[in-house]
Design an enzyme around this catalytic site. Structure first.
Site, PDB file in Angstrom:
ATOM      1  N   HIS A  13       0.851  -1.199   0.000  1.00 44.87           N
ATOM      2  CA  HIS A  13       0.000   0.000   0.000  1.00 44.87           C
ATOM      3  C   HIS A  13       0.883   1.244   0.000  1.00 44.87           C
ATOM      4  O   HIS A  13       1.322   1.728   1.048  1.00 44.87           O
ATOM      5  CB  HIS A  13      -0.913  -0.005   1.231  1.00 44.87           C
ATOM      6  CG  HIS A  13      -2.036   0.987   1.154  1.00 44.87           C
ATOM      7  ND1 HIS A  13      -3.364   0.623   1.246  1.00 44.87           N
ATOM      8  CD2 HIS A  13      -2.038   2.333   0.984  1.00 44.87           C
ATOM      9  CE1 HIS A  13      -4.126   1.704   1.143  1.00 44.87           C
ATOM     10  NE2 HIS A  13      -3.330   2.759   0.996  1.00 44.87           N
ATOM     11  N   GLU A 205     -10.728   3.100   7.179  1.00 45.17           N
ATOM     12  CA  GLU A 205      -9.695   4.069   7.544  1.00 45.17           C
ATOM     13  C   GLU A 205     -10.352   5.227   8.277  1.00 45.17           C
ATOM     14  O   GLU A 205     -10.180   5.393   9.484  1.00 45.17           O
ATOM     15  CB  GLU A 205      -8.957   4.562   6.301  1.00 45.17           C
ATOM     16  CG  GLU A 205      -7.853   5.582   6.612  1.00 45.17           C
ATOM     17  CD  GLU A 205      -7.225   6.158   5.352  1.00 45.17           C
ATOM     18  OE1 GLU A 205      -6.172   6.805   5.487  1.00 45.17           O
ATOM     19  OE2 GLU A 205      -7.790   6.000   4.258  1.00 45.17           O
TER      20      GLU A 205
END
EC number: 3.5.4.4
Length: 355
Positions: A13, A205
């Site tokens: 990521h 998130e």
């Protein structure tokens, strides 16, 4: 840090437009005529990005990308940034990286989406060549992102499939979570599944369990981009006993990888601090945890610095670093044989020699 930099690492990521060198931002702004930078002083600009990202808000954090995207609107700029990205990762000991970006963000000056992708792939190839010339080997896979607040997800998914034999290994959606659930892009995810193609989803998130649940159960996500809010479905009693909710149990039982990004998670308010980051408990409970950088410029971090911070906060040693690394390699979007080759012939031998 020297040992950590030498250790083979795997990164799943990392955003291309979040990892520019400050000097490159200044030089590209001058070359392309971009006039929006807050300062042209290289050191001061690097500090500005870090400070601006330390907002505690994902929306404010994302505003810093106006400047990096602003200087990446030509083929030459895209190729340069991509090549330097690979060089920097290789210098940090990364042996496999999946770097993501949203092609739709780089068409403001007339580039086609295809031209953007070709320029970035050219840069990645050049970066791998430079790294090998310096004695370091790295393989780079590309993830194409669609911005979840726009309406081009299916178009970008089609590009991910079209270029999957040219270095693109998967698809993702990114951008603000609140108000833009992953189910808005069901047609794109269905297209990826029908074409036997891989995808991850930014979820959990800035938004909670509902985002994770939709990403997995409605959209079929293979991995969770961040996924840090899965901690909301885990209860710890006063005597230390841990109870997993149904969603958390499902994520752990199915070995769904979590692309955790500790420094970034603190900056966006998803975790109060590194020491209080859920990664400690999630690793202890043996979730499929991976460690990532997210945006190296905004967070002022590298894979090595992330591992160093986690070692200090949680007492992780080489055993845990190897475990995180193998978790990531197992979860990559390249072929099984290629993953196994890197695990058995690069990663495990290095740690065996260390022991």
């Amino acid at each position: 840090m020297k040992d950590l930099r030498n250790a083979p690492k795997v990164l799943l990521h990392d955003h291309l437009d979040g990892g520019l060198r400050p000097r490159t931002v200044v030089e590209l702004a001058e070359e392309t005529g971009y006039e929006g930078l807050p300062t042209a002083d290289v050191d001061e600009l690097g500090r500005w990005f870090r400070a601006a990202a330390d907002s505690g808000s994902l929306v404010s954090y994302l505003e810093t990308f106006a400047h990096t995207c602003g200087v990446m609107q030509t083929e030459a700029a895209l190729a340069r940034v991509a090549a330097e990205c690979v060089e920097d990762l290789a210098d940090d000991g990364v042996v496999y990286a999946e770097v993501r970006y949203a092609p739709e963000l780089f068409v403001e000056r007339g580039l086609s989406l295809d031209a953007v992708i070709r320029a970035v792939q050219e840069g990645f190839t050049e970066g791998e060549r430079r790294a090998e010339a310096n004695g370091k080997r790295i393989r780079t896979g590309t993830l194409l992102c669609a911005m979840r607040q726009h309406a081009r997800a299916l178009e970008i998914a089609e590009l991910a499939v079209r270029y999957r034999d040219a270095g693109v290994v998967g698809f993702d959606i990114a951008g603000p979570e609140a108000g833009f659930p992953p189910t808005r892009n069901l047609d794109a995810f269905e297209y990826m599944r029908v074409n036997n193609a891989h995808f991850t989803i930014h979820a959990g998130e800035a938004f909670g369990l509902a985002s994770i649940w939709e990403a997995i159960q409605h959209c079929g996500a293979e991995r969770l981009g961040h996924g840090v809010r899965i901690i909301d479905d885990i209860k710890t009693s006063s005597d230390g006993e841990v109870e997993l909710g149904r969603l958390a149990s499902y994520v752990r039982d199915r070995r769904i990888p979590l692309e955790l990004c500790p420094s970034s998670n603190v900056q966006t308010g998803a975790a109060p601090s590194i020491a209080d980051h859920p990664i400690g408990l999630l690793a202890k409970l043996r979730f499929r945890v991976t460690v990532n950088t997210d945006n190296r410029l905004m967070s002022g971090c590298s894979m090595s610095s992330e591992f160093a911070a986690l070692a200090e906060a949680f007492g992780f040693g080489w055993k845990e670093v190897e475990w995180f690394t193998i978790n990531a390699m197992k979860s990559a979007f390249i072929d099984f044989d290629q993953r196994l080759d890197l695990i058995n012939n690069v990663i495990k031998p290095w740690y065996a020699d260390l022991r």
